[in-house]
Design a protein around this motif. Structure first.
Motif, PDB file in Angstrom:
ATOM      1  N   GLU A   2       0.828  -1.197   0.000  1.00  0.00           N
ATOM      2  CA  GLU A   2       0.000   0.000   0.000  1.00  0.00           C
ATOM      3  C   GLU A   2       0.871   1.259   0.000  1.00  0.00           C
ATOM      4  OE1 GLU A   2      -3.032   0.205   2.974  1.00  0.00           O
ATOM      5  OE2 GLU A   2      -3.228  -1.969   2.982  1.00  0.00           O
ATOM      6  N   THR A   3       0.335   2.349  -0.561  1.00  0.00           N
ATOM      7  CA  THR A   3       1.084   3.600  -0.660  1.00  0.00           C
ATOM      8  C   THR A   3       1.544   4.098   0.700  1.00  0.00           C
ATOM      9  OG1 THR A   3      -0.172   4.208  -2.629  1.00  0.00           O
ATOM     10  CG2 THR A   3       0.993   5.974  -1.507  1.00  0.00           C
ATOM     11  N   GLU A   4       0.670   4.059   1.693  1.00  0.00           N
ATOM     12  CA  GLU A   4       1.034   4.557   3.024  1.00  0.00           C
ATOM     13  C   GLU A   4       2.172   3.740   3.625  1.00  0.00           C
ATOM     14  OE1 GLU A   4      -0.968   5.261   7.380  1.00  0.00           O
ATOM     15  OE2 GLU A   4      -2.273   5.242   5.625  1.00  0.00           O
ATOM     16  N   ALA A   5       2.106   2.428   3.514  1.00  0.00           N
ATOM     17  CA  ALA A   5       3.167   1.564   4.039  1.00  0.00           C
ATOM     18  C   ALA A   5       4.471   1.812   3.278  1.00  0.00           C
ATOM     19  CB  ALA A   5       2.759   0.102   3.942  1.00  0.00           C
ATOM     20  N   TRP A   6       4.372   2.001   1.975  1.00  0.00           N
ATOM     21  CA  TRP A   6       5.543   2.278   1.138  1.00  0.00           C
ATOM     22  C   TRP A   6       6.211   3.569   1.594  1.00  0.00           C
ATOM     23  CZ3 TRP A   6       8.732   0.102  -2.199  1.00  0.00           C
ATOM     24  CH2 TRP A   6       9.436   0.878  -3.113  1.00  0.00           C
ATOM     25  N   GLU A   7       5.430   4.624   1.806  1.00  0.00           N
ATOM     26  CA  GLU A   7       5.961   5.921   2.231  1.00  0.00           C
ATOM     27  C   GLU A   7       6.635   5.830   3.602  1.00  0.00           C
ATOM     28  OE1 GLU A   7       5.972   8.968   0.659  1.00  0.00           O
ATOM     29  OE2 GLU A   7       5.079   8.112  -1.144  1.00  0.00           O
ATOM     30  N   LYS A   8       6.131   4.993   4.478  1.00  0.00           N
ATOM     31  CA  LYS A   8       6.677   4.883   5.831  1.00  0.00           C
ATOM     32  C   LYS A   8       8.054   4.218   5.857  1.00  0.00           C
ATOM     33  CE  LYS A   8       2.479   5.134   8.509  1.00  0.00           C
ATOM     34  NZ  LYS A   8       1.626   4.486   9.495  1.00  0.00           N
ATOM     35  N   ASP A  48       4.466  16.965  -0.869  1.00  0.00           N
ATOM     36  CA  ASP A  48       3.090  16.576  -1.188  1.00  0.00           C
ATOM     37  C   ASP A  48       2.694  16.870  -2.629  1.00  0.00           C
ATOM     38  OD1 ASP A  48       2.640  15.477   1.295  1.00  0.00           O
ATOM     39  OD2 ASP A  48       1.859  17.351   2.132  1.00  0.00           O
TER      40      ASP A  48
END
Length: 94
Positions: A2-8, A48
């Protein structure tokens, strides 16, 4: 992933925000930071909306990462066998 997990995964080292040169199939880092990188915080000042705020900035994707644009200790490349990490231009090309 997922994008959020990738960004973290990002540790905010800022190393990927330095200009790179591709030469004879290898990627090299230069000592020139992106003008949008805050050198004190190591954070992008237009993160962003970086695709429009900094033309030429590319979003990291697993396929792009495998090409060898991030340092070998970056969490994004962990587990990639024989990862072709970038070299420092000055060290390889005096």
């Amino acid at each position: 992933m997922e994008t959020e997990a990738w960004e973290k995964l990002c540790r905010r080292c800022g190393r990927c925000c330095y200009e790179k040169v591709e030469f004879e199939g290898r990627v090299y880092y230069t000592d020139v930071p992106c003008e949008k990188l805050d050198l004190e915080t190591r954070l992008c000042t237009v993160y962003d909306f970086r695709s429009s705020g900094r033309p030429g900035c590319v979003l990291l994707t697993p396929d792009l990462v495998r090409r060898g644009i991030l340092p070998c200790d970056c969490p994004y490349v962990e587990g990639i066998q024989e990862y072709p990490a970038p070299l420092d231009w000055d060290e390889e090309n005096p």
